[in-house]
Scaffold this motif. Structure first.
Motif, PDB file in Angstrom:
ATOM      1  N   SER A 104      40.085  89.489 -23.242  1.00  0.00           N
ATOM      2  CA  SER A 104      39.956  89.221 -24.632  1.00  0.00           C
ATOM      3  C   SER A 104      40.911  88.258 -25.067  1.00  0.00           C
ATOM      4  N   ASN A 105      42.236  88.081 -24.604  1.00  0.00           N
ATOM      5  CA  ASN A 105      42.951  86.977 -25.131  1.00  0.00           C
ATOM      6  C   ASN A 105      42.612  85.560 -24.903  1.00  0.00           C
ATOM      7  N   GLY A 108      38.733  83.774 -35.371  1.00  0.00           N
ATOM      8  CA  GLY A 108      39.677  84.819 -35.559  1.00  0.00           C
ATOM      9  C   GLY A 108      39.760  85.835 -34.488  1.00  0.00           C
ATOM     10  N   GLU A 109      40.676  86.830 -34.170  1.00  0.00           N
ATOM     11  CA  GLU A 109      41.014  87.561 -33.431  1.00  0.00           C
ATOM     12  C   GLU A 109      39.593  88.596 -33.137  1.00  0.00           C
ATOM     13  N   GLN A 110      38.871  88.878 -34.067  1.00  0.00           N
ATOM     14  CA  GLN A 110      37.710  89.493 -34.025  1.00  0.00           C
ATOM     15  C   GLN A 110      36.436  88.910 -33.761  1.00  0.00           C
TER      16      GLN A 110
END
Length: 227
Positions: free
Chosen positions: A166-167, A201-203
């Motif tokens: 995910s990162n 963004g992160e999501q």
């Protein structure tokens, strides 16, 4: 793995969802030569070109579920480049465009029995484009000699074997974004406006700058300006 390949199919996505419920323990892959009633994001109709690739398969979600859509787009773009030697770009969240800002591929994701059913449509060649679809494009300007059944399995295997942590998904997505730091039109349920696309963004949400403030968008539509 169960692989069903058809000459014609109403919707590879609908068939893949159906098979995933019947064969819960098996991986599913559905492909066809011509899709008659394909579906895009938010219930929109997916236009199948004269020569196209229509694939749906079961897989697992990204570590952060909301990033699954972006990850599928990144991996599909990579597959197109490595397999067909064609450079493409990404439009939020998971559309694939040619360098001249024409949409050539789209992705639809649904959940079924704790799995994802990923539908991918790629327009390979279109002889005449409908006048009302002015942003429709294709990878090639002439008919290609392609075995859809084999290339569909190759696409599924490529994505399965190259899943990302995910990162790095957002980083890879932004690297190939068509409209990063450019003005876009945002269409929401009850309004539309223009802003500057600043990234994701992160999501996986779109970050759009509006009047000096950053707005987070999770489900809006983005429209990019043609060349």
């Amino acid at each position: 793995m169960i692989h069903v390949h058809k000459t014609e199919c109403e919707s590879t996505q609908d068939l893949a969802v159906k098979l995933s419920k019947e064969y819960e323990q098996d991986d599913i892959l559905v492909s066809c030569e011509m899709q008659l009633s394909g579906e895009g994001q938010r219930g929109k109709e997916w236009f199948s070109a004269d020569q196209s690739l229509a694939v749906s398969f079961s897989t697992w979600a990204s570590d952060i579920f909301a990033l699954s859509s972006l990850e599928m787009a990144v991996l599909t773009r990579q597959f197109i480049e490595e397999t067909f030697n064609v450079q493409t770009k990404l439009k939020w969240p998971n559309d694939i465009f040619t360098k001249d800002r024409k949409k050539c591929a789209g992705i639809l994701i649904q959940s079924s029995n704790e799995k994802l059913i990923v539908g991918i449509g790629v327009n390979l060649f279109q002889k005449e484009k409908p006048s009302h679809l002015n942003q429709l494009g294709s990878l090639f300007s002439e008919q290609q000699n392609i075995d859809n059944e084999k290339i569909s399995r190759k696409l599924r295997d490529y994505i399965t074997n190259n899943r990302m942590p995910s990162n790095i998904i957002a980083q890879q997505w932004e690297r190939h974004c068509l409209h990063l730091n450019q003005e876009v039109k945002v269409v929401e349920t009850d309004c539309s406006y223009r802003g500057t696309f600043k990234g994701v963004g992160e999501q996986g949400q779109a970050l759009v700058e509006l009047d000096g403030k950053t707005v987070e968008l999770f489900s809006a539509s983005l429209i990019i300006d043609p060349l």
